[in-house]
Each structure stands twice: as structure tokens, then as C-alpha cells.
Design an enzyme around this catalytic site. Sequence first.
Site, PDB file in Angstrom:
ATOM      1  N   TYR A   1      -6.191  21.282   7.240  1.00 52.48           N
ATOM      2  CA  TYR A   1      -5.732  19.952   7.675  1.00 52.48           C
ATOM      3  C   TYR A   1      -5.917  19.688   9.170  1.00 52.48           C
ATOM      4  CZ  TYR A   1      -3.668  19.948   3.042  1.00 52.48           C
ATOM      5  OH  TYR A   1      -3.493  20.005   1.675  1.00 52.48           O
TER       6      TYR A   1
ATOM      7  N   HIS B   1      -7.096  10.781   2.121  1.00 48.76           N
ATOM      8  CA  HIS B   1      -6.820  12.221   2.150  1.00 48.76           C
ATOM      9  C   HIS B   1      -7.527  12.843   3.334  1.00 48.76           C
ATOM     10  CE1 HIS B   1      -4.902  12.084  -1.710  1.00 48.76           C
ATOM     11  NE2 HIS B   1      -5.894  11.337  -2.146  1.00 48.76           N
TER      12      HIS B   1
HETATM   13  C1  DQA Z   1      -3.829  15.781   0.855  1.00 53.27           C
HETATM   14  C2  DQA Z   1      -4.511  16.535  -0.285  1.00 53.27           C
HETATM   15  C3  DQA Z   1      -3.514  16.918  -1.360  1.00 53.27           C
HETATM   16  O1  DQA Z   1      -4.159  17.622  -2.396  1.00 53.27           O
HETATM   17  C4  DQA Z   1      -2.427  17.798  -0.785  1.00 53.27           C
HETATM   18  O2  DQA Z   1      -1.445  18.079  -1.762  1.00 53.27           O
HETATM   19  C5  DQA Z   1      -1.799  17.206   0.434  1.00 53.27           C
HETATM   20  C6  DQA Z   1      -2.657  16.573   1.428  1.00 53.27           C
HETATM   21  C7  DQA Z   1      -4.814  15.518   2.023  1.00 53.27           C
HETATM   22  O3  DQA Z   1      -4.485  14.672   2.849  1.00 53.27           O
HETATM   23  O4  DQA Z   1      -5.864  16.149   2.109  1.00 53.27           O
HETATM   24  O5  DQA Z   1      -0.598  17.339   0.661  1.00 53.27           O
HETATM   25  O6  DQA Z   1      -3.376  14.533   0.389  1.00 53.27           O
END
Ligand code: DQA
Length: 160
Positions: free
Chosen positions: A32, A114
Amino acid sequence: MAAVTSAPQPPVVLVLNGANLNLLGTREPGVYGAATLADVEQLCRAEAERLGVTVDLRQTNHEGELLDWIHEAGRRHAAGEVLGVVLNPGAWTHTSIALRDAISGTGVPVIECHISNVHAREPFRHHSHVSAVARGIVVGFGVHGYPLALAGLVTVQRTG
Ligand code: DQA
């Protein structure tokens, strides 16, 4: 007596974040990145200023609260006050039929966003309950996806 006039308020975009996104910056930085949710808010505010809208960024770890915010967005969209929602539901993307129903039930335009490329990750992240009712989807651009989603929402709402 002079008429009292108030300047029209810029339209509002809600930037809603679900489960665990408060942990951005320390949560799996390899996936992330190092930016925090406060950094995301700054990116969104800068883009919002460029676009002439106001952003209201929120995060919750309670699914019902996110549903309530979608309902609020729907009411305020119907009233012409809210342009739409940039939504990163976190893991509820993959689990919540209630979230899909809230979006379709209110009719509020939603851009699903995402940070990671969910399609390059575990198979359980490949399906989204939200995508079928989203106006658009931004995936895999890191936190830069938020201002991209914001610009996309404003563009489609202004130009159709
Ligand atoms: C997310 C992707 C999801 O699979 C994960 O559970 C998240 C973050 C992303 O921003 O990449 O919490 O939404």
C-alpha cells in the site's frame, strides 16, 4: 433593502474509506506504500481545488457507518449538493452485498478506488461486489488513484 444573496457553494465529493484504511502508512507498505490517509486527504484537496469542488474525506471500520454515509450521499446527491462518492471500501469490496445494495438503492454515482492492483493479488480479491454498480473504477495507481478517481467523477458528472 438590498436582497441577501449567498454565493453558490461548490459541489461536494465524499471520499469514503472502509476497513483498515486508517492504517495506511504502516500497513503492509510493500503493498500500500508509505503514504498515510492524511497524505491522501492532501492529494484530494489539491485536486479538488483544481476541479472547483469540495472534498469530505472519511474513514470507518464499521460497515453500518459506511452504509449510513452512502445513504447520506444519496440524499444529498438528490438534493443537488453532492456530486458523488470516491469509495475505497477496503475488504468490504469483496464481502458486502449490503454495500452494493446501498449504492444501487440510492443511485449515488460512485467511483470505486483501490490503492493496490487487486487483480494481481489473491484470488479472493479479484471479485468486487461494488464494481457492477460503480460508475467507474480506478485500481493499482497507489494513493495517486484517489485524485484520478476524483477527476474522473467530476468529468463524467459534468459532461455525462
Ligand atoms: C484495497 C484492496 C482490498 O483488497 C483490501 O482489503 C484493502 C485495500 C486497496 O485499496 O488496494 O483493504 O481496497
